[in-house]
Design a protein around this motif. Sequence first.
Motif, PDB file in Angstrom:
ATOM      1  N   LYS A  43       0.847  -1.193   0.000  1.00  0.00           N
ATOM      2  CA  LYS A  43       0.000   0.000   0.000  1.00  0.00           C
ATOM      3  C   LYS A  43       0.885   1.246   0.000  1.00  0.00           C
ATOM      4  O   LYS A  43       1.944   1.267   0.611  1.00  0.00           O
ATOM      5  CB  LYS A  43      -0.881   0.037   1.245  1.00  0.00           C
ATOM      6  N   LEU A  63      -8.853   4.980  -1.535  1.00  0.00           N
ATOM      7  CA  LEU A  63      -9.915   4.418  -2.375  1.00  0.00           C
ATOM      8  C   LEU A  63      -9.392   3.282  -3.234  1.00  0.00           C
ATOM      9  O   LEU A  63     -10.020   2.231  -3.340  1.00  0.00           O
ATOM     10  CB  LEU A  63     -10.516   5.500  -3.273  1.00  0.00           C
ATOM     11  N   SER A  64      -8.260   3.509  -3.898  1.00  0.00           N
ATOM     12  CA  SER A  64      -7.662   2.472  -4.729  1.00  0.00           C
ATOM     13  C   SER A  64      -6.213   2.840  -5.011  1.00  0.00           C
ATOM     14  O   SER A  64      -5.826   4.004  -4.884  1.00  0.00           O
ATOM     15  CB  SER A  64      -8.422   2.293  -6.047  1.00  0.00           C
ATOM     16  N   TYR A  65      -5.435   1.833  -5.399  1.00  0.00           N
ATOM     17  CA  TYR A  65      -4.053   2.085  -5.803  1.00  0.00           C
ATOM     18  C   TYR A  65      -3.597   0.988  -6.742  1.00  0.00           C
ATOM     19  O   TYR A  65      -4.180  -0.098  -6.792  1.00  0.00           O
ATOM     20  CB  TYR A  65      -3.121   2.186  -4.592  1.00  0.00           C
ATOM     21  N   CYS A  66      -2.564   1.307  -7.504  1.00  0.00           N
ATOM     22  CA  CYS A  66      -2.007   0.368  -8.472  1.00  0.00           C
ATOM     23  C   CYS A  66      -0.533   0.676  -8.626  1.00  0.00           C
ATOM     24  O   CYS A  66      -0.146   1.835  -8.789  1.00  0.00           O
ATOM     25  CB  CYS A  66      -2.721   0.533  -9.811  1.00  0.00           C
ATOM     26  N   CYS A  74      -2.553   1.043 -15.096  1.00  0.00           N
ATOM     27  CA  CYS A  74      -3.209   1.465 -13.856  1.00  0.00           C
ATOM     28  C   CYS A  74      -4.450   2.282 -14.194  1.00  0.00           C
ATOM     29  O   CYS A  74      -4.499   2.977 -15.202  1.00  0.00           O
ATOM     30  CB  CYS A  74      -2.251   2.322 -13.014  1.00  0.00           C
ATOM     31  N   LEU A  78     -11.229   7.441 -11.602  1.00  0.00           N
ATOM     32  CA  LEU A  78     -12.230   6.619 -10.928  1.00  0.00           C
ATOM     33  C   LEU A  78     -13.481   6.518 -11.792  1.00  0.00           C
ATOM     34  O   LEU A  78     -13.841   7.456 -12.496  1.00  0.00           O
ATOM     35  CB  LEU A  78     -12.577   7.223  -9.571  1.00  0.00           C
ATOM     36  N   ALA A 170      -2.551   6.376  -7.016  1.00  0.00           N
ATOM     37  CA  ALA A 170      -3.373   6.130  -5.823  1.00  0.00           C
ATOM     38  C   ALA A 170      -4.439   7.222  -5.727  1.00  0.00           C
ATOM     39  O   ALA A 170      -4.201   8.370  -6.130  1.00  0.00           O
ATOM     40  CB  ALA A 170      -2.509   6.122  -4.566  1.00  0.00           C
TER      41      ALA A 170
END
Length: 180
Positions: A43, A63-66, A74, A78, A170
Amino acid sequence: MIKLLNLLCCLLFLVGCQNNQVEKEKVKMEVEVEPTFYERNVKPRGIYINDAKNDMRIDLPLLSYCWNPDLTKCLSELNEAPKQDIFDGYRTIRNQPKEQIQVEIITLPEDISNPDEKLPFATTIELFQVEADQFIPTELIDNKFVLPSEEGIYTYVLKLTYEKEYKGIAFYAWQTRVGE
């Protein structure tokens, strides 16, 4: 017949020894290979907003990450606005209309669970105000922006892009209540 039986036993013995040696080499190779940063899927650093007026540090939900060496793989935006339940357990900042807000991203030592892990810092930060599932770019000048003049609860999303040693994207979010 005895010679043939002896030969067969010797062959079985040699094949068994060879198989044992292959298994030992396989285990040895598996132990020596360390996963890469991208394979570990760590993370990103925790992100906080410092609300100096109220003397509070506001944690932002991730919320999200790559992480991927090819940033095109990636998620670059959103698909939908953050659901309200993502903010359960997080503080809503209270501010006045047209108040100028300083966005400070603070990284604390306890954010790094493994001291050997070198988590990257974002190279670009973008801010979006969420209105009816639309992401409206909000200008950040010296990490400052101005809140709307109308009272209400506003949702903001930060997009952090990492493009140096490790590549990734992210998304974090928070809410602010404008007015009384």
